[in-house]
Scaffold this motif. Structure first.
Motif, PDB file in Angstrom:
ATOM      1  N   LEU A   1     -76.423  67.836-122.645  1.00 25.24           N
ATOM      2  CA  LEU A   1     -75.409  66.866-122.244  1.00 25.24           C
ATOM      3  C   LEU A   1     -75.883  65.996-121.085  1.00 25.24           C
ATOM      4  O   LEU A   1     -75.658  64.782-121.079  1.00 25.24           O
TER       5      LEU A   1
ATOM      6  N   LEU B   1     -70.726  62.258-120.110  1.00 23.20           N
ATOM      7  CA  LEU B   1     -71.662  63.278-120.581  1.00 23.20           C
ATOM      8  C   LEU B   1     -72.415  63.930-119.426  1.00 23.20           C
ATOM      9  O   LEU B   1     -72.626  65.144-119.410  1.00 23.20           O
TER      10      LEU B   1
ATOM     11  N   SER C   1     -69.977  66.299-117.518  1.00 25.71           N
ATOM     12  CA  SER C   1     -69.646  67.494-118.293  1.00 25.71           C
ATOM     13  C   SER C   1     -70.872  68.403-118.438  1.00 25.71           C
ATOM     14  O   SER C   1     -70.744  69.627-118.433  1.00 25.71           O
ATOM     15  N   GLY C   2     -72.063  67.829-118.553  1.00 21.00           N
ATOM     16  CA  GLY C   2     -73.275  68.648-118.603  1.00 21.00           C
ATOM     17  C   GLY C   2     -73.519  69.384-117.303  1.00 21.00           C
ATOM     18  O   GLY C   2     -73.957  70.542-117.297  1.00 21.00           O
TER      19      GLY C   2
END
Length: 112
Positions: free
Chosen positions: A5, A32, A35-36
């Motif tokens: 991510l 992304l 969230s990663g």
């Protein structure tokens, strides 16, 4: 999952900047990336990293830049994010540069 991510997030941010600051790609890359980061180090540690007392200035600029990008002002948002990113990860840069300097000790890379 988290490393993937983050990698895709950085790819979309770079691709969004190459396409003249496309706000949709930049926003998707930001989501992304964040969230990663949560998947890599966990929600609690991510929260405590971003909301430490000395890092609140960098956090506010970084998240303010994300919000500005989501509001479709990509150039201003990326400038705010860049300043926040540098402020947040200032202590990590010497470690990263030290690692890059040690890459010359690898036999194949030292010839290159």
């Amino acid at each position: 999952i988290g490393v993937g991510l983050v990698g895709f997030g950085l790819f979309f941010i770079l691709f969004g900047m190459l396409l003249y600051f496309d706000s949709v790609l930049l926003a998707f890359g930001n989501i992304l990336f964040l969230s990663g980061l949560v998947f890599i180090i966990g929600f609690k540690r991510t929260f405590t990293f971003f909301f430490q007392r000395p890092k609140l200035k960098g956090t506010s600029f970084f998240f303010g830049g994300v919000v500005v990008v989501l509001m479709r002002w990509p150039l201003l948002g990326m400038l705010l994010e860049a300043y926040g990113f540098i402020t947040l990860f200032r202590s990590f840069f010497p470690v990263a540069f030290g690692f890059l300097g040690s890459l010359t000790n690898i036999p194949v890379l030292s010839k290159v």
